[in-house]
Design a protein around this motif. Sequence first.
Motif, short mmCIF file in Angstrom:
data_model
loop_
_atom_site.label_atom_id
_atom_site.label_comp_id
_atom_site.label_asym_id
_atom_site.label_seq_id
_atom_site.Cartn_x
_atom_site.Cartn_y
_atom_site.Cartn_z
N ILE B 116 0.96 -1.90 -0.01
CA ILE B 116 0.06 -0.19 0.17
C ILE B 116 1.04 1.10 0.01
N HIS B 117 2.03 1.12 0.36
CA HIS B 117 2.72 2.83 0.97
C HIS B 117 3.08 2.94 -0.21
N LEU B 118 4.29 1.60 -0.91
CA LEU B 118 4.36 1.66 -2.41
C LEU B 118 3.63 2.46 -3.27
N TYR B 119 2.33 2.33 -3.64
CA TYR B 119 1.59 2.49 -4.28
C TYR B 119 1.40 3.45 -3.82
N ASN B 120 0.88 4.89 -2.45
CA ASN B 120 0.64 6.08 -2.95
C ASN B 120 0.95 5.86 -1.09
N PRO B 121 2.41 6.98 -0.40
CA PRO B 121 2.40 6.40 0.80
C PRO B 121 1.69 7.08 1.57
N TRP B 135 3.62 2.99 -10.66
CA TRP B 135 3.82 1.37 -12.44
C TRP B 135 4.38 0.19 -11.74
N MET B 136 4.89 0.50 -10.97
CA MET B 136 4.82 -0.76 -10.31
C MET B 136 4.05 -1.84 -10.41
N PHE B 137 2.79 -1.28 -10.29
CA PHE B 137 1.35 -2.20 -9.86
C PHE B 137 0.37 -2.32 -11.01
N ALA B 138 0.50 -3.38 -11.53
CA ALA B 138 -1.10 -3.26 -11.74
C ALA B 138 -2.99 -3.44 -11.29
N PHE B 156 -7.32 6.15 -2.38
CA PHE B 156 -6.72 6.03 -3.08
C PHE B 156 -6.36 5.11 -3.99
N ALA B 157 -7.49 4.36 -3.91
CA ALA B 157 -7.90 3.22 -5.24
C ALA B 157 -8.18 3.79 -6.51
N PRO B 158 -7.51 3.03 -7.10
CA PRO B 158 -8.28 3.50 -8.64
C PRO B 158 -10.38 2.87 -8.85
N ALA B 159 -10.71 3.31 -9.86
CA ALA B 159 -12.03 3.88 -9.67
C ALA B 159 -12.25 2.66 -10.01
N LYS B 160 -11.93 1.48 -10.24
CA LYS B 160 -12.37 0.24 -11.27
C LYS B 160 -11.16 -0.42 -11.07
N GLY B 161 -11.97 -1.99 -10.97
CA GLY B 161 -10.92 -2.91 -10.88
C GLY B 161 -10.10 -3.06 -9.78
N VAL B 162 -8.97 -4.04 -9.57
CA VAL B 162 -7.73 -4.18 -8.37
C VAL B 162 -6.39 -4.14 -8.96
N VAL B 163 -5.72 -3.55 -7.45
CA VAL B 163 -4.10 -3.44 -7.54
C VAL B 163 -3.68 -4.73 -6.87
N VAL B 164 -2.85 -5.51 -7.92
CA VAL B 164 -1.82 -6.07 -7.72
C VAL B 164 -0.39 -5.64 -8.23
N PRO B 165 0.33 -6.09 -7.23
CA PRO B 165 1.49 -5.59 -7.48
C PRO B 165 2.09 -6.98 -9.31
N THR B 166 3.54 -5.77 -9.63
CA THR B 166 3.90 -6.55 -11.00
C THR B 166 5.37 -7.02 -10.22
N HIS B 167 5.85 -7.93 -11.06
CA HIS B 167 7.21 -8.40 -10.53
C HIS B 167 7.70 -7.42 -9.60
N GLU B 170 7.28 -6.87 -6.43
CA GLU B 170 7.31 -8.18 -5.74
C GLU B 170 8.96 -8.91 -5.13
N ALA B 171 10.16 -7.73 -6.49
CA ALA B 171 11.65 -8.50 -6.43
C ALA B 171 11.67 -6.92 -5.31
N LEU B 172 10.98 -5.51 -5.40
CA LEU B 172 11.18 -4.69 -4.12
C LEU B 172 11.56 -4.85 -2.89
N LEU B 173 9.56 -5.29 -2.87
CA LEU B 173 8.98 -6.03 -1.95
C LEU B 173 9.99 -6.94 -0.65
N ALA B 174 10.80 -7.96 -1.38
CA ALA B 174 11.81 -9.32 -1.20
C ALA B 174 13.05 -8.16 -0.96
N TYR B 175 13.13 -7.42 -1.45
CA TYR B 175 14.09 -6.45 -0.70
C TYR B 175 14.28 -6.12 0.12
#
Lengths: 468, 322
Positions: B116-121, B135-138, B156-167, B170-175
Amino acid sequence: MQQIATAGAAKPEDRALAGVLSAYVVSATAWLLFATFIGVVLAYKFGAPDFAPGPYLTFGRLRPIHTNATFYGFASIALVGLAYYVAVRSCRTALYSVRLAWTGLWLFNIAAVAGTVALDLGFSAGDLEYREWPWPVRLVFLAALMVTAWNLLFTVARRNTHDIYLSNWYTMGGVLWTCIIAIVAILPWYQYGLGQVAVSGYYMHNAVGMWFTPLALGIFYYALPKLLSRPIYSYALGVFAFWTNLVFYPIIGAHHFLFSPLPWWLQTTAIVFSVAMLVPVLGGSANFLLTMRGRFGELHHSYPLFFIFIGVVGYLVGSTQGTVEAFRSLQAVWHLTNFTVGHSHLTMYGFVTFAIWGGVYALLPVATGKQPGQLGLALHFWMAVVGSFIYVISLSIGGTIQGLDWVRGLPFIQSVVDMQPFYIWRGIGGVLMFLSHLVFAWNVWRMTYGRGAAALPPVPAFADEEAA
Amino acid sequence: MKKLLLIAGGSTLVYAGLALLMGVLPGIMLSQTPPGPGVKPLTPLEAEGRAIYVANGCSYCHTQQVRPLAQDKVFGRPSAPGDFAYQTPELLGSERTGPDLTNIGARQPSAVWQYIHLYNPRAVVPESIMPSFSWMFAVVAKAPEGVSPVPVPKAFAPAKGVVVPTHEAEALLAYLMSLKQTPLPGADQMSASALPQPAPAAAAAGTAATGYDPAKGKALFSANCAVCHQESGEGLPGAFPPLKGNKAVNDDDATQHIHAVLHGVEGVVIDGVHYDSQMPPFADTLSDAEIADIIDYERSSWGNHGKPVTAKDVAAVRAKGK
């Protein structure tokens, strides 16, 4: 492009020199506009973090673009152009190779463009202050440095004076030492982990202190006597400052990593020599101010002199502040805060950039025979002075508050909130600085390719030289 | 010619010597610093995340060096030379516009919060000035099988659809999750001997054992808890549970409440809502008195009426262990 401007009477080599200086200054000005525009965008983002989102305009990519374009686009190109001019005039000779000078200019520009693009695309060598460009780009920059060193050395070698004027000590030295700095920084095979931290500390301060400082001082030593028509106060003091600067400066880099896991002795050595730096700084500044003794009233009539005066004050205040910041007790509060950002602008702007402007306004009109307008000079000067004053003061106060918030153990976010008003003041200062650069660009245009305010007869080579 | 040789050549020789002494040699010697106990190389995914961290210049605002100073204690133990064995390029940084991240994997282990924080702090920290890394989310109509959508708050969410992390995310989170300090015997002594502690105010916070200080409780809550549970105590729907009206917080028996702060919780169901995110333990970073202050603040704010606790109560739960 090469046949700028100068009136018909001048010799071809004077025309070529004027062409080289003009091209360097124009190119540097373009980089100044670009780099400081990015700076304004960055300042705005502190208040509006959702402004200009997306990878290519994100803060972390624009930040190194701003610093590198300022350092290696604007300041380096401007200083090298001025160094060529000073070398030729003070040695009463011609430029060793006009072609090499142009080659160097192309190489500097290629490096700066490639570096900017690389950083924006996310190709960073690591967030290592001032050496973020990927290594192939830094090789191009090294090539530009080597071409410049070659050209400068051979120009001085073919001098028609007995002595080598002091300015050339600083400029030749600066270029040669920076070749070493660049090589030390590029070679990858010995810097890992903590070892790289040590190299970063070395690099960060040497890239500033052994490159921009000596070249800017070289301008002072030439332009100040020129503008005042009197010799430098003490040649010997200048020589003394040269050698002490050379010996003390390279040792202080680790003060950027106080309290880090770098060996404590390395940090302490850096602090000791940061204090020793007062010797060349006070010696140099005193030399410049004493050269101006009794003539301060002329500041009102001569903006070039006024620019140089501010540059000298910036050198004195900024460098002394650097010494004070190196003490552990003060570093415990100021380190990692915006105070550091204020300091780097006080030195790179208040000192180096004002020195460049003083040099450009003092020397370029003489080379091309074209003057900028008085109004343009005044606008540039006052907006730059007031803007940078606001900038540095606001970040110094804000940075101190930020550091004290941490010391008091407040929640971290409090330091972010407390910085907000100071970020706004910084933005106001930054916008004024940027506006002054637009006026500078106009002035440069009038001194080079455009129409000057009042045509002076171009000074023939070797006339009334001051060389000691 | 002689003069030129002396000035240009001589000074360059002197400089080369100094560059060797102050740059190259320390570089070579310190590069051989062995890894500290428990310090491991990054996995390929973590290394990829680190490259993303570098490319986007995270370390212009986030340091990765904990100094042996009182004010740095919140970020972890003082950094030791062995911590940096696998850290090339080094990311110690020169500015702390945002908090230090040396130990962020331990301080904020909740993947949900990090996303959530990366998507919008500003969705979790309203005062934050960090850029959004959306931009690291779809944004997709429906999350693919096995991927949980990021529960971005409505505003803070987009009007339609759901937010999922891209690769990339995921890599940034792993780091970020790999940024965990390994325990270092004697780290505290090191900080004490290195220099006189300049901040008596901050150091004193841990010692007061008697009486509840609301201002201190609020400050500690802001520093340690508010990024998830929010200053309003309402949490974030679907991501972080509310403390306002929370049963454990209002229960006369504070054991569960104290236990949660000391040892963290994961995968709890509160009022019928399942929370995926992991709450970090604070047993190692906060003293009994500090935890008591936080708990009393929570028990007396936002209309809560829990019975206050003392440092002794916390010590009792701590003594029992997990």
